[in-house]
Design an enzyme around this catalytic site. Structure first.
Site, PDB file in Angstrom:
ATOM      1  N   GLY A   9      47.634  46.143 -40.377  1.00  0.00           N
ATOM      2  CA  GLY A   9      47.759  45.629 -41.744  1.00  0.00           C
ATOM      3  C   GLY A   9      47.203  44.215 -41.846  1.00  0.00           C
ATOM      4  O   GLY A   9      46.327  43.812 -41.072  1.00  0.00           O
ATOM      5  N   ASN A  10      47.750  43.464 -42.796  1.00  0.00           N
ATOM      6  CA  ASN A  10      47.195  42.134 -43.086  1.00  0.00           C
ATOM      7  C   ASN A  10      47.191  41.218 -41.863  1.00  0.00           C
ATOM      8  O   ASN A  10      46.168  40.616 -41.534  1.00  0.00           O
ATOM      9  CB  ASN A  10      47.995  41.486 -44.216  1.00  0.00           C
ATOM     10  CG  ASN A  10      47.666  42.101 -45.568  1.00  0.00           C
ATOM     11  OD1 ASN A  10      46.586  42.666 -45.759  1.00  0.00           O
ATOM     12  ND2 ASN A  10      48.586  41.990 -46.511  1.00  0.00           N
ATOM     13  N   GLY A  12      47.898  41.986 -38.537  1.00  0.00           N
ATOM     14  CA  GLY A  12      47.273  42.564 -37.346  1.00  0.00           C
ATOM     15  C   GLY A  12      45.753  42.536 -37.424  1.00  0.00           C
ATOM     16  O   GLY A  12      45.071  42.150 -36.460  1.00  0.00           O
ATOM     17  N   ARG A  88      63.268  37.193 -45.009  1.00  0.00           N
ATOM     18  CA  ARG A  88      62.762  37.960 -43.855  1.00  0.00           C
ATOM     19  C   ARG A  88      63.869  38.840 -43.277  1.00  0.00           C
ATOM     20  O   ARG A  88      63.627  39.931 -42.779  1.00  0.00           O
ATOM     21  CB  ARG A  88      62.267  37.002 -42.768  1.00  0.00           C
ATOM     22  CG  ARG A  88      61.068  36.136 -43.165  1.00  0.00           C
ATOM     23  CD  ARG A  88      60.757  35.169 -42.036  1.00  0.00           C
ATOM     24  NE  ARG A  88      59.631  34.295 -42.303  1.00  0.00           N
ATOM     25  CZ  ARG A  88      59.732  33.135 -42.949  1.00  0.00           C
ATOM     26  NH1 ARG A  88      60.888  32.718 -43.409  1.00  0.00           N
ATOM     27  NH2 ARG A  88      58.659  32.366 -43.119  1.00  0.00           N
ATOM     28  N   ASP A 148      54.669  27.971 -38.165  1.00  0.00           N
ATOM     29  CA  ASP A 148      55.473  26.988 -38.899  1.00  0.00           C
ATOM     30  C   ASP A 148      54.966  25.571 -38.620  1.00  0.00           C
ATOM     31  O   ASP A 148      54.941  24.714 -39.512  1.00  0.00           O
ATOM     32  CB  ASP A 148      56.953  27.119 -38.505  1.00  0.00           C
ATOM     33  CG  ASP A 148      57.486  28.519 -38.806  1.00  0.00           C
ATOM     34  OD1 ASP A 148      56.951  29.161 -39.725  1.00  0.00           O
ATOM     35  OD2 ASP A 148      58.421  28.959 -38.111  1.00  0.00           O
ATOM     36  N   ARG A 151      51.843  24.931 -40.613  1.00  0.00           N
ATOM     37  CA  ARG A 151      52.188  24.626 -42.014  1.00  0.00           C
ATOM     38  C   ARG A 151      52.749  23.211 -42.137  1.00  0.00           C
ATOM     39  O   ARG A 151      52.437  22.486 -43.093  1.00  0.00           O
ATOM     40  CB  ARG A 151      53.214  25.649 -42.529  1.00  0.00           C
ATOM     41  CG  ARG A 151      52.591  27.005 -42.764  1.00  0.00           C
ATOM     42  CD  ARG A 151      53.591  27.978 -43.381  1.00  0.00           C
ATOM     43  NE  ARG A 151      52.940  29.251 -43.634  1.00  0.00           N
ATOM     44  CZ  ARG A 151      53.521  30.438 -43.478  1.00  0.00           C
ATOM     45  NH1 ARG A 151      54.780  30.509 -43.062  1.00  0.00           N
ATOM     46  NH2 ARG A 151      52.857  31.543 -43.740  1.00  0.00           N
ATOM     47  N   HIS A 175      62.884  31.286 -37.176  1.00  0.00           N
ATOM     48  CA  HIS A 175      61.750  31.450 -38.107  1.00  0.00           C
ATOM     49  C   HIS A 175      62.298  32.027 -39.427  1.00  0.00           C
ATOM     50  O   HIS A 175      62.003  33.147 -39.814  1.00  0.00           O
ATOM     51  CB  HIS A 175      60.701  32.373 -37.482  1.00  0.00           C
ATOM     52  CG  HIS A 175      59.525  32.640 -38.369  1.00  0.00           C
ATOM     53  ND1 HIS A 175      58.678  31.657 -38.818  1.00  0.00           N
ATOM     54  CD2 HIS A 175      59.060  33.806 -38.903  1.00  0.00           C
ATOM     55  CE1 HIS A 175      57.742  32.195 -39.580  1.00  0.00           C
ATOM     56  NE2 HIS A 175      57.946  33.499 -39.661  1.00  0.00           N
TER      57      HIS A 175
HETATM   58  N1  LIG Z   1      56.325  35.973 -37.249  1.00  0.00           N
HETATM   59  C1  LIG Z   1      55.559  35.494 -38.224  1.00  0.00           C
HETATM   60  O1  LIG Z   1      55.249  34.303 -38.258  1.00  0.00           O
HETATM   61  C2  LIG Z   1      55.063  36.411 -39.292  1.00  0.00           C
HETATM   62  C3  LIG Z   1      55.553  37.688 -39.389  1.00  0.00           C
HETATM   63  N2  LIG Z   1      55.093  38.549 -40.340  1.00  0.00           N
HETATM   64  C4  LIG Z   1      55.635  39.900 -40.315  1.00  0.00           C
HETATM   65  O2  LIG Z   1      54.653  40.759 -39.739  1.00  0.00           O
HETATM   66  C5  LIG Z   1      54.846  42.092 -40.216  1.00  0.00           C
HETATM   67  C6  LIG Z   1      53.514  42.647 -40.719  1.00  0.00           C
HETATM   68  O3  LIG Z   1      53.098  41.964 -41.885  1.00  0.00           O
HETATM   69  P1  LIG Z   1      51.770  42.422 -42.648  1.00  0.00           P
HETATM   70  O4  LIG Z   1      50.677  42.634 -41.681  1.00  0.00           O
HETATM   71  O5  LIG Z   1      51.580  41.505 -43.774  1.00  0.00           O
HETATM   72  O6  LIG Z   1      52.231  43.860 -43.211  1.00  0.00           O
HETATM   73  P2  LIG Z   1      51.287  45.093 -43.603  1.00  0.00           P
HETATM   74  O7  LIG Z   1      52.116  46.022 -44.423  1.00  0.00           O
HETATM   75  O8  LIG Z   1      50.010  44.606 -44.163  1.00  0.00           O
HETATM   76  O9  LIG Z   1      50.971  45.771 -42.191  1.00  0.00           O
HETATM   77  C7  LIG Z   1      51.935  46.400 -41.412  1.00  0.00           C
HETATM   78  C8  LIG Z   1      51.296  47.630 -40.784  1.00  0.00           C
HETATM   79  O10 LIG Z   1      52.208  48.208 -39.854  1.00  0.00           O
HETATM   80  C9  LIG Z   1      51.944  49.607 -39.871  1.00  0.00           C
HETATM   81  N3  LIG Z   1      53.040  50.335 -39.253  1.00  0.00           N
HETATM   82  C10 LIG Z   1      54.260  50.614 -39.753  1.00  0.00           C
HETATM   83  N4  LIG Z   1      54.972  51.323 -38.859  1.00  0.00           N
HETATM   84  C11 LIG Z   1      54.197  51.486 -37.768  1.00  0.00           C
HETATM   85  C12 LIG Z   1      54.374  52.116 -36.514  1.00  0.00           C
HETATM   86  N5  LIG Z   1      55.520  52.737 -36.197  1.00  0.00           N
HETATM   87  N6  LIG Z   1      53.358  52.102 -35.650  1.00  0.00           N
HETATM   88  C13 LIG Z   1      52.189  51.495 -35.941  1.00  0.00           C
HETATM   89  N7  LIG Z   1      51.962  50.867 -37.118  1.00  0.00           N
HETATM   90  C14 LIG Z   1      52.957  50.864 -38.012  1.00  0.00           C
HETATM   91  C15 LIG Z   1      51.743  49.924 -41.348  1.00  0.00           C
HETATM   92  O11 LIG Z   1      51.092  51.173 -41.541  1.00  0.00           O
HETATM   93  C16 LIG Z   1      50.927  48.726 -41.794  1.00  0.00           C
HETATM   94  O12 LIG Z   1      49.533  48.993 -41.746  1.00  0.00           O
HETATM   95  C17 LIG Z   1      55.936  41.978 -41.282  1.00  0.00           C
HETATM   96  O13 LIG Z   1      57.179  42.348 -40.738  1.00  0.00           O
HETATM   97  C18 LIG Z   1      55.932  40.511 -41.658  1.00  0.00           C
HETATM   98  O14 LIG Z   1      57.160  40.086 -42.182  1.00  0.00           O
HETATM   99  C19 LIG Z   1      54.126  38.184 -41.226  1.00  0.00           C
HETATM  100  C20 LIG Z   1      53.606  36.912 -41.187  1.00  0.00           C
HETATM  101  C21 LIG Z   1      54.049  35.916 -40.240  1.00  0.00           C
HETATM  102  O1  LIG Z   2      57.125  34.788 -45.042  1.00  0.00           O
HETATM  103  C1  LIG Z   2      57.123  35.890 -44.485  1.00  0.00           C
HETATM  104  O2  LIG Z   2      57.903  36.812 -44.754  1.00  0.00           O
HETATM  105  C2  LIG Z   2      56.126  36.134 -43.412  1.00  0.00           C
HETATM  106  C3  LIG Z   2      56.266  35.070 -42.420  1.00  0.00           C
HETATM  107  O3  LIG Z   2      57.086  35.128 -41.538  1.00  0.00           O
HETATM  108  C4  LIG Z   2      55.536  33.830 -42.693  1.00  0.00           C
HETATM  109  O4  LIG Z   2      54.491  33.838 -43.359  1.00  0.00           O
HETATM  110  O5  LIG Z   2      56.016  32.798 -42.205  1.00  0.00           O
END
Ligand SMILES: NC(=O)C1=CN([C@@H]2O[C@H](COP(=O)(O)OP(=O)(O)OC[C@H]3O[C@@H](n4cnc5c(N)ncnc54)[C@H](O)[C@@H]3O)[C@@H](O)[C@H]2O)C=CC1
Ligand SMILES: O=C([O-])CC(=O)C(=O)O
Length: 310
Positions: A9-10, A12, A88, A148, A151, A175
């Protein structure tokens, strides 16, 4: 060096894009459950190879983990992101099951991989991965602090009206919107404490903006952010694969460090080819220690919700 990214997704796909065009790994495999999605993202990024000029081999698969075999690093971004107005923490119900099954699948084919956990709520997902897999703590790294901190440096640079790359600073703690701890006392503009240039009120605003940085972007975008998150993961993966030994705040299992036990939270770590090579003990003042303890209480409460999965 081979990297698997689960979740195309976004976040990855952005991570795969940055790793490829910066030549951080020789091979990247994207995995998703949505039919054809990872294959499509990989093909689209690979068609940049001759324009942004890179040689990384990127491929995608719909759930065929045999293609991920022998990965040095596995990044877990699979799961749902939040929508405006959500925290979150509200994602735990769906994401815990996804993260646990993905961790099992990747380790079957890459038993020696270092796992980078990104899915939210990230500190709790890191704890889950560590407990469910039984991996040693140096091989399970939660990514949040790198983002973080970037940012924090962005908001500091805006307040200072100076380039972000002249600003140093770090965010530790959980986080989460209320659990992050931007260390304003230790932030500097080319080594000079930022308090020489900014008032306490300005510093407090920078800290507050940093803490809700993800929520602000979620409100603007309708889903959570991905450019800085994807690039932050790539930065962390670079330090592992290329043994850079950078100091990066990461969520790591604590065993007495920073006064906490049996919890994964953000603290400064030296990141190299073995993953977490050292937890750096920064002397916090009493106010920062109290914030860290409060942050730990909130993360620990969240971890209690894992009972049904662990
Ligand atoms: N730790 C951090 O700093 C951050 C964490 N995140 C988290 O990262 C995660 C992903 O965010 P996005 O990429 O924006 O979401 P997204 O919805 O764009 O991508 C997530 C992808 O995971 C896939 N997916 C779901 N279940 C799956 C499985 N069992 N096996 C393989 N693929 C699977 C979906 O089909 C989707 O393509 C979210 O939980 C978000 O909150 C996002 C930004 C920063
Ligand atoms: O805000 C969210 O849910 C995704 C994330 O962890 C970030 O961008 O820091």
């Amino acid at each position: 060096m081979k990297v698997t990214i689960v979740g195309a997704g976004n976040v990855g796909a952005t991570c795969a894009d940055v790793i490829s065009y910066r030549g951080i790994a020789s091979e990247v495999v994207l995995v998703d459950i949505k039919e054809g999605f990872a294959e499509g993202k990989a093909m689209d990024i690979m068609q940049c190879a001759t324009t942004t000029v890179f040689n990384t081999q990127l491929s995608g698969t719909t759930g065929d983990y045999s293609k991920t075999a022998g990965s040095d690093v596995v990044v877990i971004t699979s799961g749902i992101p939040r929508k405006p107005g959500m925290t979150r923490e509200e994602l735990i119900g769906i994401n815990a099951g996804i993260v646990k099954s993905v961790a099992d699948n990747v380790l079957t084919h890459s038993p020696n991989a270092i796992i980078v956990v990104v899915s939210n709520p990230m500190d709790t997902m890191t704890y889950l991965t560590l407990k469910a897999t039984g991996l040693p703590k140096h091989r399970v790294i939660g990514m949040g602090g790198a983002l973080d901190s970037s940012r924090f440096k962005y908001f500091l640079s805006k307040a200072l009206d100076k380039p972000a790359n002249d600003v140093q600073g770090m965010v530790i703690g959980g986080h989460g919107d209320t659990t992050m701890i931007p260390l304003t006392r230790l932030a500097s503009y080319n080594g000079v404490p930022v308090s020489n240039f900014l008032s306490q009120a300005e510093l407090d605003k920078v800290a507050a903006d940093t803490m809700v940085g993800g929520a602000t972007l979620t409100g603007l975008l309708g889903t959570s952010a991905w450019y800085a998150p994807g690039a932050s993961v790539a930065y962390l993966v670079d330090s592992i694969l290329n043994d850079q030994k950078r100091m990066i705040p990461c969520s790591v299992f604590l065993e007495g460090e920073y006064g906490q036990e049996d919890i994964c939270m953000g603290v400064p770590c030296i990141i190299g080819k073995n993953g977490i090579e050292k937890i750096v003990d920064v002397q916090l003042n009493d106010a920062e220690k109290a914030l860290f303890a409060k942050s730990a209480d909130a993360v620990r409460n969240m971890n209690a919700d894992l009972k049904s999965v662990l």
